[in-house]
Design a protein around this motif. Structure first.
Motif, PDB file in Angstrom:
ATOM      1  N   THR A 251       0.868  -1.177   0.000  1.00 35.88           N
ATOM      2  CA  THR A 251       0.000   0.000   0.000  1.00 35.88           C
ATOM      3  C   THR A 251       0.904   1.226   0.000  1.00 35.88           C
ATOM      4  N   PRO A 252       1.006   1.952  -1.124  1.00 33.39           N
ATOM      5  CA  PRO A 252       1.947   3.074  -1.231  1.00 33.39           C
ATOM      6  C   PRO A 252       1.802   4.074  -0.099  1.00 33.39           C
ATOM      7  N   CYS A 253       2.933   4.493   0.429  1.00 35.94           N
ATOM      8  CA  CYS A 253       3.000   5.494   1.497  1.00 35.94           C
ATOM      9  C   CYS A 253       2.300   5.060   2.781  1.00 35.94           C
ATOM     10  N   THR A 254       2.069   3.752   2.907  1.00 38.12           N
ATOM     11  CA  THR A 254       1.440   3.233   4.122  1.00 38.12           C
ATOM     12  C   THR A 254       2.241   2.064   4.678  1.00 38.12           C
ATOM     13  N   ASN A 255       2.195   0.925   4.000  1.00 33.88           N
ATOM     14  CA  ASN A 255       2.975  -0.212   4.482  1.00 33.88           C
ATOM     15  C   ASN A 255       3.155  -1.263   3.395  1.00 33.88           C
ATOM     16  N   GLN A 256       4.029  -2.192   3.696  1.00 34.55           N
ATOM     17  CA  GLN A 256       4.246  -3.360   2.851  1.00 34.55           C
ATOM     18  C   GLN A 256       4.254  -4.587   3.750  1.00 34.55           C
ATOM     19  N   LEU A 257       3.489  -5.614   3.371  1.00 32.87           N
ATOM     20  CA  LEU A 257       3.365  -6.835   4.155  1.00 32.87           C
ATOM     21  C   LEU A 257       3.891  -8.014   3.356  1.00 32.87           C
ATOM     22  N   LEU A 258       4.668  -8.857   4.004  1.00 34.20           N
ATOM     23  CA  LEU A 258       5.229 -10.027   3.344  1.00 34.20           C
ATOM     24  C   LEU A 258       5.053 -11.249   4.226  1.00 34.20           C
ATOM     25  N   ILE A 259       4.531 -12.331   3.626  1.00 34.85           N
ATOM     26  CA  ILE A 259       4.505 -13.648   4.260  1.00 34.85           C
ATOM     27  C   ILE A 259       5.167 -14.618   3.306  1.00 34.85           C
ATOM     28  N   ASP A 260       6.197 -15.289   3.769  1.00 33.68           N
ATOM     29  CA  ASP A 260       6.892 -16.295   2.971  1.00 33.68           C
ATOM     30  C   ASP A 260       6.914 -17.577   3.800  1.00 33.68           C
ATOM     31  N   TYR A 261       6.107 -18.559   3.412  1.00 38.02           N
ATOM     32  CA  TYR A 261       5.808 -19.723   4.237  1.00 38.02           C
ATOM     33  C   TYR A 261       6.229 -21.004   3.520  1.00 38.02           C
ATOM     34  N   ASN A 262       7.211 -21.702   4.099  1.00 33.89           N
ATOM     35  CA  ASN A 262       7.618 -23.010   3.600  1.00 33.89           C
ATOM     36  C   ASN A 262       6.836 -24.059   4.376  1.00 33.89           C
ATOM     37  N   LEU A 263       5.785 -24.584   3.786  1.00 29.21           N
ATOM     38  CA  LEU A 263       4.924 -25.516   4.506  1.00 29.21           C
ATOM     39  C   LEU A 263       5.580 -26.870   4.715  1.00 29.21           C
ATOM     40  N   SER A 264       6.581 -27.186   3.888  1.00 29.14           N
ATOM     41  CA  SER A 264       7.277 -28.470   4.048  1.00 29.14           C
ATOM     42  C   SER A 264       8.039 -28.525   5.364  1.00 29.14           C
ATOM     43  N   THR A 265       8.673 -27.412   5.724  1.00 22.84           N
ATOM     44  CA  THR A 265       9.446 -27.356   6.966  1.00 22.84           C
ATOM     45  C   THR A 265       8.671 -26.681   8.093  1.00 22.84           C
ATOM     46  N   GLY A 266       7.635 -25.925   7.748  1.00 25.75           N
ATOM     47  CA  GLY A 266       6.897 -25.152   8.739  1.00 25.75           C
ATOM     48  C   GLY A 266       7.494 -23.775   8.982  1.00 25.75           C
ATOM     49  N   ASN A 267       8.657 -23.490   8.384  1.00 23.90           N
ATOM     50  CA  ASN A 267       9.329 -22.205   8.602  1.00 23.90           C
ATOM     51  C   ASN A 267       8.665 -21.087   7.798  1.00 23.90           C
ATOM     52  N   ALA A 268       8.463 -19.959   8.458  1.00 33.20           N
ATOM     53  CA  ALA A 268       7.830 -18.819   7.800  1.00 33.20           C
ATOM     54  C   ALA A 268       8.503 -17.528   8.226  1.00 33.20           C
ATOM     55  N   VAL A 269       8.501 -16.559   7.305  1.00 39.27           N
ATOM     56  CA  VAL A 269       9.000 -15.210   7.575  1.00 39.27           C
ATOM     57  C   VAL A 269       7.827 -14.253   7.457  1.00 39.27           C
ATOM     58  N   LEU A 270       7.668 -13.398   8.462  1.00 44.67           N
ATOM     59  CA  LEU A 270       6.631 -12.368   8.446  1.00 44.67           C
ATOM     60  C   LEU A 270       7.305 -11.015   8.594  1.00 44.67           C
ATOM     61  N   GLN A 271       7.041 -10.134   7.649  1.00 48.11           N
ATOM     62  CA  GLN A 271       7.620  -8.793   7.702  1.00 48.11           C
ATOM     63  C   GLN A 271       6.542  -7.742   7.433  1.00 48.11           C
ATOM     64  N   LYS A 272       6.599  -6.675   8.218  1.00 47.00           N
ATOM     65  CA  LYS A 272       5.696  -5.549   8.015  1.00 47.00           C
ATOM     66  C   LYS A 272       6.511  -4.271   8.118  1.00 47.00           C
ATOM     67  N   THR A 273       6.494  -3.482   7.061  1.00 47.51           N
ATOM     68  CA  THR A 273       7.262  -2.244   7.009  1.00 47.51           C
ATOM     69  C   THR A 273       6.326  -1.073   6.780  1.00 47.51           C
ATOM     70  N   ASN A 274       6.403  -0.067   7.641  1.00 45.92           N
ATOM     71  CA  ASN A 274       5.592   1.142   7.504  1.00 45.92           C
ATOM     72  C   ASN A 274       6.370   2.216   6.747  1.00 45.92           C
ATOM     73  N   PHE A 275       5.658   2.989   5.936  1.00 43.64           N
ATOM     74  CA  PHE A 275       6.271   4.045   5.132  1.00 43.64           C
ATOM     75  C   PHE A 275       5.600   5.385   5.416  1.00 43.64           C
ATOM     76  N   LYS A 276       6.395   6.455   5.340  1.00 42.57           N
ATOM     77  CA  LYS A 276       5.862   7.798   5.369  1.00 42.57           C
ATOM     78  C   LYS A 276       6.326   8.525   4.118  1.00 42.57           C
ATOM     79  N   CYS A 277       5.417   9.320   3.545  1.00 48.63           N
ATOM     80  CA  CYS A 277       5.736  10.045   2.319  1.00 48.63           C
ATOM     81  C   CYS A 277       5.539  11.549   2.528  1.00 48.63           C
TER      82      CYS A 277
END
Length: 244
Positions: A168-194
């Motif tokens: 969402t421009p000038c608001t945030n970026q959300l990322l989920i990267d989920y390896n279901l085989s291993t159960g390992n997941a990365v969750l990232q949330k970055t806020n932006f100001k413009c």
């Protein structure tokens, strides 16, 4: 409001992609890549009419580890709903230089109007390193894209990888990267100001977590039921308001 919209979009999108929203399943078949024939009457004679399917995309590669290529094709069907044209995925094996239908499903693939204001959400399919991959994207102010990775195992195409990005421009970026085989997941949330010219002047990563959450059994293209993998993942990560 934007953040709430992103949350609804993300959850709805996932349920449409990886859940079996039509209670249909992957079938083992031996007929041609057409839909089942229906009987019609022409001049008092009963004949069979088989609706044709329109090929949307295809990919070729080894899916079952036998060193022989299979083929996957996404078709537009003659069925539609308020979400647009319904799709099917057909998987073929080659026999005597002829592609024979192996399995088919109407799961894992979005209808033609489910991309938000962009309309068409489907982008492509690929077969790489034995994995069958489906890509979708869409949105309005918030743009989203997903990749689902399936491996043929246990006589099913099981979901072994899921990636989701919402920007969402000038608001945030959300990322989920989920390896279901291993159960390992990365969750990232970055806020932006413009600034007033909509140029980013600062960004701050407010969530950057690695979590392990296993699912047994893995979701697959033969489920015939709804299974939300995102909600339990966020709960395991302690981030139930990740999209909020």
């Amino acid at each position: 409001m934007i953040k709430k919209t992103s949350a609804f979009l993300a959850i709805t999108l996932f349920l449409s992609l990886t859940n079996c929203k039509k209670a249909a399943k992957t079938e083992e078949v031996t007929n041609s890549p057409e839909t089942e024939a229906t009987e019609i009457t022409v001049e008092n004679t009963v004949v069979k009419e088989t609706p044709k399917l329109e090929a949307l995309a295809e990919a070729i590669g080894d899916l079952d580890g036998d060193n022989v290529d299979e083929k996957a094709v996404v078709y537009n069907t003659d069925r539609s709903s308020e979400n647009g044209i319904e799709r099917e995925i057909h998987f073929f094996k080659k026999e005597s230089d002829t592609w024979k239908l192996w399995k088919k499903t109407n799961e894992g693939i979005l209808e033609s109007k489910m991309g938000g204001v962009t309309g068409e959400p489907f982008r492509k399919i690929t077969i790489e390193k034995g994995l069958f991959n489906i890509f979708h994207s869409g949105g309005s102010r918030s743009k989203w894209e997903t990749e689902n990775k399936y491996r043929f195992q246990n006589d099913n195409f099981e979901l072994i990888g899921y990636t989701q990005l919402i920007d969402t421009p000038c608001t945030n970026q959300l990322l989920i990267d989920y390896n279901l085989s291993t159960g390992n997941a990365v969750l990232q949330k970055t806020n932006f100001k413009c600034n007033d010219a909509f140029k980013v002047i600062s960004k701050k990563k407010i969530i950057d977590k690695k979590v392990n959450h296993t699912l047994v059994p893995l979701p697959n293209l033969n489920d015939g039921k709804s299974t939300d993998i995102i909600t339990p993942l966020l709960k395991a990560a302690g981030e139930p308001s990740f999209f909020g």
